[in-house]
Enzyme design. Sequence first.
Site, mmCIF file in Angstrom:
data_model
loop_
_atom_site.group_PDB
_atom_site.id
_atom_site.type_symbol
_atom_site.label_atom_id
_atom_site.label_comp_id
_atom_site.label_asym_id
_atom_site.label_seq_id
_atom_site.Cartn_x
_atom_site.Cartn_y
_atom_site.Cartn_z
ATOM 1 N N LYS A 182 -13.069 -0.936 6.276
ATOM 2 C CA LYS A 182 -13.643 -1.802 5.251
ATOM 3 C C LYS A 182 -14.623 -2.817 5.835
ATOM 4 O O LYS A 182 -15.721 -2.982 5.311
ATOM 5 C CB LYS A 182 -12.524 -2.552 4.512
ATOM 6 N N ASP B 231 -0.248 -5.195 9.627
ATOM 7 C CA ASP B 231 -1.256 -4.232 9.209
ATOM 8 C C ASP B 231 -2.504 -5.038 8.881
ATOM 9 O O ASP B 231 -2.533 -5.799 7.914
ATOM 10 C CB ASP B 231 -0.778 -3.458 7.972
ATOM 11 N N TRP C 21 0.869 -1.176 0.000
ATOM 12 C CA TRP C 21 0.000 0.000 0.000
ATOM 13 C C TRP C 21 0.909 1.231 0.000
ATOM 14 O O TRP C 21 1.790 1.354 0.862
ATOM 15 C CB TRP C 21 -0.871 -0.044 1.262
HETATM 16 N N1 PLA Z 1 -3.467 -0.477 5.348
HETATM 17 C C1 PLA Z 1 -3.796 -0.972 4.151
HETATM 18 C C2 PLA Z 1 -3.065 -2.162 3.643
HETATM 19 C C3 PLA Z 1 -4.800 -0.353 3.380
HETATM 20 O O1 PLA Z 1 -5.105 -0.862 2.191
HETATM 21 C C4 PLA Z 1 -5.458 0.780 3.887
HETATM 22 C C5 PLA Z 1 -6.524 1.486 3.099
HETATM 23 C C6 PLA Z 1 -5.087 1.238 5.170
HETATM 24 C C7 PLA Z 1 -4.088 0.580 5.870
HETATM 25 C C8 PLA Z 1 -5.701 2.435 5.824
HETATM 26 O O2 PLA Z 1 -7.031 2.399 5.998
HETATM 27 P P1 PLA Z 1 -7.792 3.379 6.974
HETATM 28 O O3 PLA Z 1 -6.838 4.379 7.497
HETATM 29 O O4 PLA Z 1 -8.861 3.985 6.166
HETATM 30 O O5 PLA Z 1 -8.298 2.482 8.043
HETATM 31 N N2 PLA Z 1 -6.388 1.434 1.708
HETATM 32 C C9 PLA Z 1 -7.438 1.969 0.828
HETATM 33 C C10 PLA Z 1 -7.743 3.428 1.091
HETATM 34 C C11 PLA Z 1 -8.722 1.196 0.998
HETATM 35 C C12 PLA Z 1 -6.556 4.358 1.113
HETATM 36 O O6 PLA Z 1 -5.650 4.288 0.286
HETATM 37 O O7 PLA Z 1 -6.562 5.182 2.033
HETATM 38 C C13 PLA Z 1 -6.940 1.762 -0.614
HETATM 39 O O8 PLA Z 1 -7.698 2.079 -1.535
HETATM 40 O O9 PLA Z 1 -5.820 1.239 -0.785
#
Ligand code: PLA
Length: 486
Positions: free
Chosen positions: A332, A291, A210
């Site tokens: 989510k 995570d 991510w």
């Molecule tokens: N860790 C991972 C692996 C994630 O994919 C995301 C969210 C988070 C943490 C953080 O989520 P939160 O702070 O909202 O609880 N990833 C999303 C959204 C769903 C984003 O990028 O913020 C994504 O589209 O990858």
Amino acid sequence: MKEQKKKVARSERKVAETPALEFCGREVRELGVGVGTMLGACFVDGRGLNTLARHFISALEPMASNDGISASPTAASDSVFNHLVRAPEDPILGVTVAFNKDPSPVKLNLGVGAYRTEEGKPLVLNVVRKVEQQLINDLSRNKEYIPIVGLADFNKLSAKLIFGADSPAIQENRVTTVQCLSGTGSLRVGGEFLAKHYHHRTIYLPTPTWGNHHKVFNLAGLSVKTYRYYAPATRGLDFEGLLEDLGAAPSGSIILLHACAHNPTGVDPTLEQWEQIRQLIRLKALLPFFDSAYQASLFCGFASGSLDADAQPVRLFVADGGELLLAQSYAKNLGLYGERVGALSIVCKSPDVASRVESQLKLVIRPMFSSPPIHGASIVAAILKDGDLFNEWTIELKAMADRIISMRQQLFDALQSRGTPGDWSHIIKQIGMFTFTGLNAEQVSFMTNEYHIYMTSDGRISMAGLSSKTVPHLADAIHAAVTGGA
Ligand code: PLA
């Protein structure tokens, strides 16, 4: 001495006469002389103090030499921020920004991982609506600040959800859990805690990961390195590469692991591979930092479909008695994206260490956001506490997961029926909300420009954003991109 007193009086007058907002060069210099002389007057002939006075003046010199400096905003011809260059949009959230600007009626946002209904609408779970109503009707509730570490019930129940109700670490009071601002905030608090108190300041992230992980941990004060994770050739796990890289990491390094439903690849280790990873991590005294942004989500696609099954990799690590960190998000799995509900848990060797760790976490949180918000955590605590509400949640989760799985199948079938070149079986094999399509940046931008389909440039699509109605449009776009349109 007399002369010195006169000088002091003169400088004092000067300071008093100087309009507060007009410290142009001369006044600043004279203020320096004045203060220096005052110090000198108090300690007659102190040579050291003359030096101090000179030092004081020279410290003010750069300020004083710029005769144009004025604190009056109206006098400034340019903004004080004029030197700023425009920052690029976030690679994930920026996709939504671009999508919102597109007037096309067929546009489709498959960028951010946010669940949508068959009608393409955001979903608030019924169980969440129900609990919110109860909270609103309960007039005994107030909006006072909650403790720095958040709601006690929420923290206890969150730890139980991920580590298991019968977790020895919980029973032995070796876990500290603090409520944070969703997954991101939990990672950041954990990162800052480690940067401050852990002897090794390097964290290893999987490649790819991510995108925000790099920024979160860098800004937390850790140095970021990577380990091999995904093999594009097989569209699977590069298990050899992973073991090799973790094996080569210096003892004590922090290792970031996606608890399940790896983002963006949708490729997870098998339980047997997790066990090997655990052994290596413990053997080398590496520190695991999980995570868990998709836990308890049947999104993870474990055959049993059970909430507990999704948490098995984490529980393997807790069972061996070793220490770890874990960031949890309810964005989510409970659809609480904008409520920012999450938690950081640190499993320690003893209750005494856990309580000292918690005391230090408070020192990280207090200057960062003081204390977390009350609403979302109250919703989660109410659902986790009550058997019936909990069951309702799992039923709704299952419906979301089933819809995503059906989207995978429909997209795969649509590409098969178009005879799109290539092996697309990864669409049905990958786990979680995303499909890592293998499309390159050029193909992605072709699909955006020609078909108004928005996705991240690494070729990741959020399956949760698709519906039966939009699958054919996406399949047409992929087909065109792959067969030379791009
Ligand atoms: N860790 C991972 C692996 C994630 O994919 C995301 C969210 C988070 C943490 C953080 O989520 P939160 O702070 O909202 O609880 N990833 C999303 C959204 C769903 C984003 O990028 O913020 C994504 O589209 O990858």
